[in-house]
Each structure stands twice: as structure tokens, then as C-alpha cells.
Write a protein that holds these residues in place. Structure first.
Motif, PDB file in Angstrom:
ATOM      1  N   SER A 191       0.856  -1.190   0.000  1.00  0.00           N
ATOM      2  CA  SER A 191       0.000   0.000   0.000  1.00  0.00           C
ATOM      3  C   SER A 191       0.892   1.241   0.000  1.00  0.00           C
ATOM      4  CB  SER A 191      -0.919   0.005   1.231  1.00  0.00           C
ATOM      5  OG  SER A 191      -1.784   1.123   1.198  1.00  0.00           O
ATOM      6  N   PRO A 192       0.924   1.997  -1.089  1.00  0.00           N
ATOM      7  CA  PRO A 192       1.862   3.115  -1.207  1.00  0.00           C
ATOM      8  C   PRO A 192       1.754   4.100  -0.049  1.00  0.00           C
ATOM      9  CG  PRO A 192       0.835   2.666  -3.324  1.00  0.00           C
ATOM     10  CD  PRO A 192       0.107   1.818  -2.315  1.00  0.00           C
ATOM     11  N   GLY A 193       2.896   4.343   0.600  1.00  0.00           N
ATOM     12  CA  GLY A 193       2.964   5.340   1.665  1.00  0.00           C
ATOM     13  C   GLY A 193       2.459   4.877   3.018  1.00  0.00           C
ATOM     14  N   TYR A 194       1.991   3.622   3.111  1.00  0.00           N
ATOM     15  CA  TYR A 194       1.403   3.174   4.378  1.00  0.00           C
ATOM     16  C   TYR A 194       2.478   2.815   5.392  1.00  0.00           C
ATOM     17  CZ  TYR A 194      -1.078   0.423   7.843  1.00  0.00           C
ATOM     18  OH  TYR A 194      -1.579  -0.050   9.026  1.00  0.00           O
ATOM     19  N   ARG A 195       2.258   3.227   6.646  1.00  0.00           N
ATOM     20  CA  ARG A 195       3.063   2.790   7.783  1.00  0.00           C
ATOM     21  C   ARG A 195       2.113   2.396   8.906  1.00  0.00           C
ATOM     22  NH1 ARG A 195       7.556   1.180   6.267  1.00  0.00           N
ATOM     23  NH2 ARG A 195       8.173   1.155   8.471  1.00  0.00           N
ATOM     24  N   ARG A 196       2.439   1.357   9.618  1.00  0.00           N
ATOM     25  CA  ARG A 196       1.531   0.857  10.658  1.00  0.00           C
ATOM     26  C   ARG A 196       1.331   1.845  11.793  1.00  0.00           C
ATOM     27  NH1 ARG A 196       4.131  -4.639  12.111  1.00  0.00           N
ATOM     28  NH2 ARG A 196       4.676  -4.436   9.912  1.00  0.00           N
ATOM     29  N   ASP A 197       2.217   2.802  11.918  1.00  0.00           N
ATOM     30  CA  ASP A 197       2.084   3.798  12.992  1.00  0.00           C
ATOM     31  C   ASP A 197       1.424   5.086  12.498  1.00  0.00           C
ATOM     32  OD1 ASP A 197       4.102   4.761  11.387  1.00  0.00           O
ATOM     33  OD2 ASP A 197       5.531   5.104  13.010  1.00  0.00           O
ATOM     34  N   TYR A 198       0.688   4.995  11.373  1.00  0.00           N
ATOM     35  CA  TYR A 198       0.144   6.221  10.790  1.00  0.00           C
ATOM     36  C   TYR A 198      -0.905   6.885  11.674  1.00  0.00           C
ATOM     37  CZ  TYR A 198      -4.452   4.429   9.287  1.00  0.00           C
ATOM     38  OH  TYR A 198      -5.741   3.940   9.254  1.00  0.00           O
ATOM     39  N   ARG A 199      -1.469   6.134  12.640  1.00  0.00           N
ATOM     40  CA  ARG A 199      -2.439   6.730  13.551  1.00  0.00           C
ATOM     41  C   ARG A 199      -1.830   6.999  14.924  1.00  0.00           C
ATOM     42  NH1 ARG A 199      -7.354   3.350  11.542  1.00  0.00           N
ATOM     43  NH2 ARG A 199      -6.682   1.818  13.054  1.00  0.00           N
ATOM     44  N   SER A 200      -0.519   7.003  15.004  1.00  0.00           N
ATOM     45  CA  SER A 200       0.136   7.211  16.301  1.00  0.00           C
ATOM     46  C   SER A 200       0.288   8.703  16.583  1.00  0.00           C
ATOM     47  CB  SER A 200       1.501   6.512  16.316  1.00  0.00           C
ATOM     48  OG  SER A 200       1.359   5.124  16.180  1.00  0.00           O
ATOM     49  N   PHE A 201      -0.837   9.365  16.708  1.00  0.00           N
ATOM     50  CA  PHE A 201      -0.835  10.792  17.027  1.00  0.00           C
ATOM     51  C   PHE A 201      -0.890  10.973  18.543  1.00  0.00           C
ATOM     52  CE2 PHE A 201      -3.177  10.364  12.965  1.00  0.00           C
ATOM     53  CZ  PHE A 201      -2.287  11.047  12.147  1.00  0.00           C
ATOM     54  N   ASP A 202      -0.336  12.081  18.997  1.00  0.00           N
ATOM     55  CA  ASP A 202      -0.422  12.409  20.415  1.00  0.00           C
ATOM     56  C   ASP A 202      -1.704  13.222  20.622  1.00  0.00           C
ATOM     57  OD1 ASP A 202      -0.105  13.083  23.053  1.00  0.00           O
ATOM     58  OD2 ASP A 202       1.982  13.719  22.860  1.00  0.00           O
ATOM     59  N   PHE A 203      -2.843  12.518  20.626  1.00  0.00           N
ATOM     60  CA  PHE A 203      -4.122  13.199  20.766  1.00  0.00           C
ATOM     61  C   PHE A 203      -4.215  13.955  22.085  1.00  0.00           C
ATOM     62  CE2 PHE A 203      -5.962   9.932  17.692  1.00  0.00           C
ATOM     63  CZ  PHE A 203      -6.056  10.842  16.653  1.00  0.00           C
ATOM     64  N   SER A 204      -3.626  13.418  23.142  1.00  0.00           N
ATOM     65  CA  SER A 204      -3.672  14.113  24.439  1.00  0.00           C
ATOM     66  C   SER A 204      -3.039  15.491  24.329  1.00  0.00           C
ATOM     67  CB  SER A 204      -2.960  13.290  25.517  1.00  0.00           C
ATOM     68  OG  SER A 204      -3.722  12.174  25.905  1.00  0.00           O
ATOM     69  N   ALA A 205      -1.867  15.575  23.710  1.00  0.00           N
ATOM     70  CA  ALA A 205      -1.181  16.861  23.583  1.00  0.00           C
ATOM     71  C   ALA A 205      -1.956  17.807  22.665  1.00  0.00           C
ATOM     72  CB  ALA A 205       0.233  16.648  23.047  1.00  0.00           C
ATOM     73  N   GLU A 206      -2.529  17.272  21.589  1.00  0.00           N
ATOM     74  CA  GLU A 206      -3.261  18.132  20.666  1.00  0.00           C
ATOM     75  C   GLU A 206      -4.536  18.677  21.309  1.00  0.00           C
ATOM     76  OE1 GLU A 206      -3.839  16.158  16.931  1.00  0.00           O
ATOM     77  OE2 GLU A 206      -1.705  15.756  16.667  1.00  0.00           O
ATOM     78  N   ILE A 207      -5.238  17.828  22.056  1.00  0.00           N
ATOM     79  CA  ILE A 207      -6.441  18.294  22.753  1.00  0.00           C
ATOM     80  C   ILE A 207      -6.064  19.300  23.833  1.00  0.00           C
ATOM     81  CG2 ILE A 207      -8.345  17.578  24.256  1.00  0.00           C
ATOM     82  CD1 ILE A 207      -8.297  14.874  22.698  1.00  0.00           C
ATOM     83  N   ARG A 208      -4.996  19.039  24.556  1.00  0.00           N
ATOM     84  CA  ARG A 208      -4.549  19.961  25.600  1.00  0.00           C
ATOM     85  C   ARG A 208      -4.215  21.331  25.018  1.00  0.00           C
ATOM     86  NH1 ARG A 208      -0.738  17.025  27.407  1.00  0.00           N
ATOM     87  NH2 ARG A 208       1.018  18.048  26.369  1.00  0.00           N
ATOM     88  N   ALA A 209      -3.596  21.360  23.844  1.00  0.00           N
ATOM     89  CA  ALA A 209      -3.241  22.631  23.223  1.00  0.00           C
ATOM     90  C   ALA A 209      -4.479  23.449  22.869  1.00  0.00           C
ATOM     91  CB  ALA A 209      -2.397  22.383  21.970  1.00  0.00           C
ATOM     92  N   ALA A 210      -5.562  22.782  22.468  1.00  0.00           N
ATOM     93  CA  ALA A 210      -6.780  23.495  22.069  1.00  0.00           C
ATOM     94  C   ALA A 210      -7.667  23.845  23.251  1.00  0.00           C
ATOM     95  CB  ALA A 210      -7.573  22.644  21.065  1.00  0.00           C
ATOM     96  N   PHE A 211      -7.673  22.996  24.296  1.00  0.00           N
ATOM     97  CA  PHE A 211      -8.591  23.176  25.420  1.00  0.00           C
ATOM     98  C   PHE A 211      -7.898  23.695  26.686  1.00  0.00           C
ATOM     99  CE2 PHE A 211     -11.194  20.740  22.657  1.00  0.00           C
ATOM    100  CZ  PHE A 211     -12.507  20.852  23.076  1.00  0.00           C
TER     101      PHE A 211
END
Length: 269
Positions: free
Chosen positions: A176-196
Motif C-alpha cells: 500500500s503506497p505510503g502506508y506505515r503501521r504507525d500512521y495513527r500514532s498521534f499524540d491526541f492528548s497533547a493536541e487536545i490539551r493545546a486546544a482546550f
């Protein structure tokens, strides 16, 4: 509550589509609905228990075919106003068929949330990764009511616990071109903290389900990653996928383990 449907379409069952949108999920709705895993009911009940309003306004962003709503609606207080938002015409049409009591919008979370207010619950199930996350999270904070909640849900195959799932990830990474198994490894906690400007709560569930071989192949084909592999290496991908499933199934059954995550936060006051 205000929701202005800027650049979006409200869709009801049987209605003609007044405008066409092209989404990466168009054409996949039926397979998506049939094969995608649901969320642990404890997770959805945890969201419902956190709500303050007895008559909540709920917006499901990236709602797809209403998989989150399948389990959430039975545990929400009534009366309630529920709105499903998704950019795919196909997903919205099927979601509206399943849950006709909700309002369905063909549009983006960004546009809808930026023109909304007094929302008691915004839920994003397996969808935030596809969005402009900083923009969506800022808009969610503004759109929530005083005690409103943002809930972000993730269902991820627990490939670290399974030789079969790890081999499946190898196959996707190979074809699958460009696919990596960690593609959903976002730091959602940090991103939510930055907005809220506060730390979200975080809960996890590990659970499993048994799938028939054909069901797993159908689930795979309903994913954008497999669709890219099919577009680039169709016969080879499908041949190797079938061989992998045959090798690892026992009595035509595969055990699939999931890690489900829930991030929740109240409006930044």
C-alpha cells in the motif's frame, strides 16, 4: 443551538442529492458498515455518564455510517438532538437509513463546527486523524456548551499481540503506497490539551472478536489502505491477503484483538 450548514447538505432518506462530494470512502459504505468493528459498550456508557445535559445536543463528526451512534444512542438521555456529519454521500445515505431520527449532513467537521454553538457532546470515532486536527479541536472548544464534552474514540488492531496482525501490517506496508503501521500514532492528548488548555481524561479497553476469513477480507477491502494496495498491486495484494488469512485461520476463524481508546475533555472555560 445554532448550526449553519455552510458548504454542506442535509440528507434525508430517499432525498435527492443536491450536490455531489467526492470522498475517499465513497463506494465503501456497505462494506464499511458490514465489517468494521463496533466500540465496547462500556466506552460509550462512560461518555453518557459524563454528560450534564438531560436533553443533549450531540454532533458526531466523521460519523460514517453511524457506527458510534449504534451503541451511543441507546444510552443517551431523551429527548435529544443528534447530528451526524460526514463528507461522504454514501456514508451519510446509509447512516440516515439506519438512524432516521438523527439529522445527517454531508459536509466537513471543520465547516459545521465553526458555525455551531451550544453543543453538549461532540464525538469523533476513528475520524479525527483524517481532519485538520488543530482547526477541528479549536472549533470544537468554541462550539461546546458551558458543560459540553469532546469525546475522541479510537479502535486499533492490536498488532503487537498477534503474529497474524503483525504479518497483515507487513503486507500493507509492502504493497500500500505510503502506508506505515504507525500512521495513527498521534499524540491526541497533547493536541487536545493545546486546544482546550487542560489535560483530557484517557481510558483504554483491550478486547477481541472472532471473524470468519471472508469477514476479515471484507473488512480489509473496506479500508482506504487496502484500496490503495489494490489500486497499485491488485492481484498480488489479494493473492497474498488470501494466503495470509488461510495460513492463520483456525477452522476458518481469526481472532482479532483491539485496543480501544477514549479521550474526553470539557469545554475550556
Amino acid at each position: 443551538m445554532k448550526i449553519v450548514l455552510a458548504n454542506s447538505v442535509t440528507t434525508t432518506v430517499g432525498a435527492k442529492k443536491p450536490m455531489e462530494r467526492v470522498s475517499k470512502f465513497d463506494g465503501l459504505a456497505e462494506d464499511y458498515e458490514r465489517h468494521r468493528p463496533r466500540y465496547p459498550q462500556q466506552l460509550l456508557e462512560s461518555i453518557s455518564r459524563t454528560l450534564v445535559s438531560n436533553h443533549p445536543v450531540v454532533v458526531d463528526i466523521g460519523a460514517g455510517t453511524g457506527i458510534v451512534l449504534d451503541g451511543l444512542l441507546p444510552v443517551l438521555p431523551a429527548p435529544r438532538l443528534v447530528i451526524g456529519v460526514d463528507p461522504s454521500q454514501d456514508m451519510v445515505a446509509l447512516g440516515a437509513y439506519k438512524h432516521p431520527g438523527a439529522t445527517w449532513i454531508v459536509g466537513t467537521a471543520e465547516d459545521v463546527l465553526e458555525d455551531s454553538s451550544d453543543v453538549d457532546l461532540i464525538v469523533a470515532g476513528q475520524s479525527l486523524q483524517w481532519m485538520d486536527r488543530p482547526r477541528v479541536l479549536r472549533a470544537a472548544n468554541r462550539a461546546l456548551s458551558a458543560d459540553g464534552i469532546l469525546a475522541v474514540l479510537q479502535n486499533n488492531r492490536n498488532h503487537e499481540s498477534s503474529g497474524f496482525l503483525s504479518a497483515y501490517e507487513d503486507l500493507l506496508e509492502d504493497l500500500s503506497p505510503g502506508y506505515r503501521r504507525d500512521y495513527r500514532s498521534f499524540d491526541f492528548s497533547a493536541e487536545i490539551r493545546a486546544a482546550f488548555h487542560a489535560q483530557p481524561s484517557y481510558e483504554t479497553w483491550i478486547w477481541s472478536q472472532n471473524l470468519g476469513s471472508e469477514d476479515f477480507i471484507g473488512m480489509s477491502r473496506s479500508s482506504t489502505q487496502a484500496q490503495r494496495a489494490i489500486a497499485a498491486n491488485g492481484s498480488e495484494f489479494l493473492k497474498r491477503l488470501n494466503a495470509l488469512v488461510t495460513e492463520h485461520s483456525e477452522g476458518d476463524i481469526l481472532r482479532i484483538e483491539y485496543l480501544s481508546e477514549l479521550y474526553m475533555i470539557r469545554k475550556d472555560s
